[in-house]
Design a protein around this motif. Structure first.
Motif, PDB file in Angstrom:
ATOM      1  N   LEU A  57       0.666  -1.330  -0.084  1.00 53.10           N
ATOM      2  CA  LEU A  57      -0.186  -0.154   0.178  1.00 53.10           C
ATOM      3  C   LEU A  57       0.724   1.311   0.048  1.00 53.10           C
ATOM      4  N   ILE A  61       0.702   4.213  -2.706  1.00 54.22           N
ATOM      5  CA  ILE A  61       0.651   5.677  -2.514  1.00 54.22           C
ATOM      6  C   ILE A  61       1.725   6.356  -3.103  1.00 54.22           C
ATOM      7  N   LEU A 106      -7.562   3.965  -2.546  1.00 55.59           N
ATOM      8  CA  LEU A 106      -6.709   4.784  -1.457  1.00 55.59           C
ATOM      9  C   LEU A 106      -7.429   5.498  -0.378  1.00 55.59           C
ATOM     10  N   PHE A 117      -2.943   8.030   2.051  1.00 55.61           N
ATOM     11  CA  PHE A 117      -2.885   8.715   0.938  1.00 55.61           C
ATOM     12  C   PHE A 117      -3.516  10.098   0.845  1.00 55.61           C
TER      13      PHE A 117
END
Length: 193
Positions: A57, A61, A106, A117
């Motif tokens: 993740l 981002i 996100l 994010f």
């Protein structure tokens, strides 16, 4: 060179699987095994690129924000005027439209104890909005940080709405009117100095 292309495709498939799964079941409900199954990769392949789903993740981002930051730096680094803020808003709006599912995923994933994010996007917007508001000879009756935060919150709200409901001409027209009103208010407050 072939290996690099395979690695890029594998990472793209893993990222795509993550986005799809976040939209289906949320980030905290999914496992690395879910991601591997969806991306059609083995766990060892996953772990050769990422530490865990949080690392995936984080990399996604960063991958999403870096090109936007580079574009802003190149486009607005020297263009510090009123029109620059309008073009900034147009670029952000285009960014929403080009990355709708990614942004939805996100935005649905707030992270505990670290910046997600939304926070990083907000900081990026504030940085360039502040630069664009800092025109030579301009001073503000309100703190510049407040104006920057207000404008960034408008941009963020528009992003959330656009990703959830899709773009429309009415929203585009409203955005331009709101942008103009915001600048008029700022300039009007300056005339009282």
């Amino acid at each position: 060179m072939t290996q690099d292309i395979r690695i890029l495709k594998t990472k793209r498939d893993i990222e795509s699987a993550l986005v799809t799964l976040i939209l289906e079941k949320g980030f905290y409900s999914l496992t690395v095994q879910d991601i591997c199954r969806k991306a059609l990769v083995s766990r060892s392949t996953f772990y050769s690129h990422y530490l865990d789903k949080y690392d995936l993740l984080e990399q996604l981002i960063t991958k999403t924000l870096e090109p936007l930051q580079e574009k802003f730096a190149a486009k607005y680094g020297e263009n510090l005027d009123n029109k620059g803020l309008k073009y900034f808003l147009e670029d952000i709006y285009q960014f929403y439209q080009e990355h709708t599912d990614l942004l939805k995923a996100l935005l649905k994933t707030p992270l505990e104890n670290q910046q997600g994010f939304e926070d990083r996007f907000d900081q990026l917007c504030q940085l360039y909005i502040k630069e664009l508001l800092l025109r030579e000879g301009m001073s503000y009756t309100l703190p510049l940080e407040l104006l920057t935060q207000l404008y960034a919150s408008i941009v963020r709200s528009l992003m959330k709405w656009t990703t959830e409901h899709g773009p429309s001409q009415d929203l585009t027209d409203f955005t331009y009117r709101m942008h103009k009103a915001f600048l008029d208010i700022i300039e009007g407050s300056n005339s009282r100095i």
